[in-house]
Design an enzyme around this catalytic site. Structure first.
Site, PDB file in Angstrom:
ATOM      1  N   ASP A  99       0.857  -1.189   0.000  1.00  0.00           N
ATOM      2  CA  ASP A  99       0.000   0.000   0.000  1.00  0.00           C
ATOM      3  C   ASP A  99       0.889   1.233   0.000  1.00  0.00           C
ATOM      4  O   ASP A  99       2.038   1.180   0.458  1.00  0.00           O
ATOM      5  CB  ASP A  99      -0.904   0.009   1.234  1.00  0.00           C
ATOM      6  N   ASP A 127       3.722   1.809  -4.497  1.00  0.00           N
ATOM      7  CA  ASP A 127       2.694   2.308  -5.406  1.00  0.00           C
ATOM      8  C   ASP A 127       2.540   1.266  -6.509  1.00  0.00           C
ATOM      9  O   ASP A 127       3.489   0.991  -7.252  1.00  0.00           O
ATOM     10  CB  ASP A 127       3.143   3.652  -5.987  1.00  0.00           C
ATOM     11  N   VAL A 128       1.343   0.696  -6.646  1.00  0.00           N
ATOM     12  CA  VAL A 128       1.153  -0.392  -7.607  1.00  0.00           C
ATOM     13  C   VAL A 128       1.340   0.058  -9.045  1.00  0.00           C
ATOM     14  O   VAL A 128       1.580  -0.770  -9.935  1.00  0.00           O
ATOM     15  CB  VAL A 128      -0.224  -1.057  -7.441  1.00  0.00           C
ATOM     16  N   TYR A 173     -13.143   6.160 -12.660  1.00  0.00           N
ATOM     17  CA  TYR A 173     -13.236   5.012 -11.756  1.00  0.00           C
ATOM     18  C   TYR A 173     -14.047   3.891 -12.391  1.00  0.00           C
ATOM     19  O   TYR A 173     -13.623   2.724 -12.405  1.00  0.00           O
ATOM     20  CB  TYR A 173     -13.869   5.465 -10.442  1.00  0.00           C
ATOM     21  N   LYS A 196     -12.886   0.061 -13.489  1.00  0.00           N
ATOM     22  CA  LYS A 196     -13.513  -1.125 -12.906  1.00  0.00           C
ATOM     23  C   LYS A 196     -14.121  -2.017 -13.984  1.00  0.00           C
ATOM     24  O   LYS A 196     -14.102  -3.247 -13.881  1.00  0.00           O
ATOM     25  CB  LYS A 196     -14.553  -0.712 -11.868  1.00  0.00           C
ATOM     26  N   THR A 235     -16.614   0.844   4.511  1.00  0.00           N
ATOM     27  CA  THR A 235     -15.182   1.116   4.613  1.00  0.00           C
ATOM     28  C   THR A 235     -14.993   2.604   4.906  1.00  0.00           C
ATOM     29  O   THR A 235     -15.962   3.348   5.053  1.00  0.00           O
ATOM     30  CB  THR A 235     -14.461   0.761   3.299  1.00  0.00           C
TER      31      THR A 235
END
Length: 250
Positions: free
Chosen positions: A39, A64-65, A154, A158, A188
């Site tokens: 993360d 950082d992915v 976003y 997805k 969350t």
């Protein structure tokens, strides 16, 4: 996760500092797998410490992915335990704005983290995953299937993840299974700024009549990663309390 526990393979979970990612990491560790938590948030270290305090094996990696060099650190940390047998690609970022107010930089950043980050993770872990006849579980969202205002980038990422799931499943089967979960209204940190009235309205738009918990998504992820799901691949599974099938009409 019993199969991963038995062969010592490692579970890599991205976006693991909190929320669904943290719940997944806790679940895998409780089932006996060593876990690498990745993360950008510094809170990932505390999440890994809580897992170790509970008797699990876990290490945190600040990464950082969307940065390929970060994946080198993730795989290095994993190999201290063993080969990667499960990759859970869960990291995301979102900026809420209509398309005409979404800056190009924001659009590109959301694509880089949410979609390209998964691609880079698969490339980094692929040799291990194929050798272990492992599993990838990708976190998409009900936004992949339904339009809600203010999330053009976003939703695009997805939706792209569901397509990538199918492509990877075909590309690398039968040696590797790839599946996708589509969470709906899950309680969350993203809900912290939402009023109680809006939460009640969102809960009322589910067949279950409530918001979900991250642990409920983690349970589905754990199933998909396990040998019990050995004939499930290329699937996109909603975990939304029936939000996606609920319609109100007088």
């Amino acid at each position: 996760m019993q199969d991963q526990q038995d062969n010592g393979a490692v579970a890599v979970v991205t976006g693991a500092a909190q929320g669904i990612g943290a719940a997944v990491a806790h679940r895998f560790a409780a089932d006996g797998a060593p876990v690498v938590l990745a993360d950008v948030s510094p809170h990932v270290a505390a999440t890994a410490e809580r897992i170790r305090s509970a008797g699990g094996r876990a290490v945190a990696v600040h990464a950082d992915v969307s940065d390929e060099s970060g994946w080198a650190r993730v795989t290095e940390a994993a190999h201290a335990f063993g080969p990667v047998g499960t990759l859970v690609s869960n990291a995301y970022t979102v900026e809420i704005a209509p398309a005409h107010e979404t800056a190009l930089e924001s659009w590109q950043r959301q694509l880089s983290v949410n979609l390209t980050g998964t691609f880079l993770g698969v490339r980094a872990c692929l040799d291990d995953l194929l050798d272990q006849r492992g599993s990838i579980v990708i976190t998409s969202s009900v936004h992949a299937w339904f339009g809600l205002p203010g999330r053009p980038a976003y939703a695009t990422t997805k939706g792209g993840l569901t397509a990538l799931t199918r492509q990877l499943a075909v590309e690398y089967g039968p040696g590797l299974r790839v599946n996708c979960v589509l969470p709906g209204p899950i309680r969350t940190a993203a809900w912290d700024g939402v009023s109680e009235e809006d939460r009640r309205q969102s809960a009322a738009q589910t067949a279950a009549g409530r918001l979900g918990d991250p642990e409920e998504v983690a349970a589905v992820v754990a199933f998909l990663a396990s040998a019990e799901a050995s004939y499930v691949t290329g699937a996109s599974i909603p975990v939304d309390g029936g939000w996606s099938i609920y319609k109100a009409s007088s």
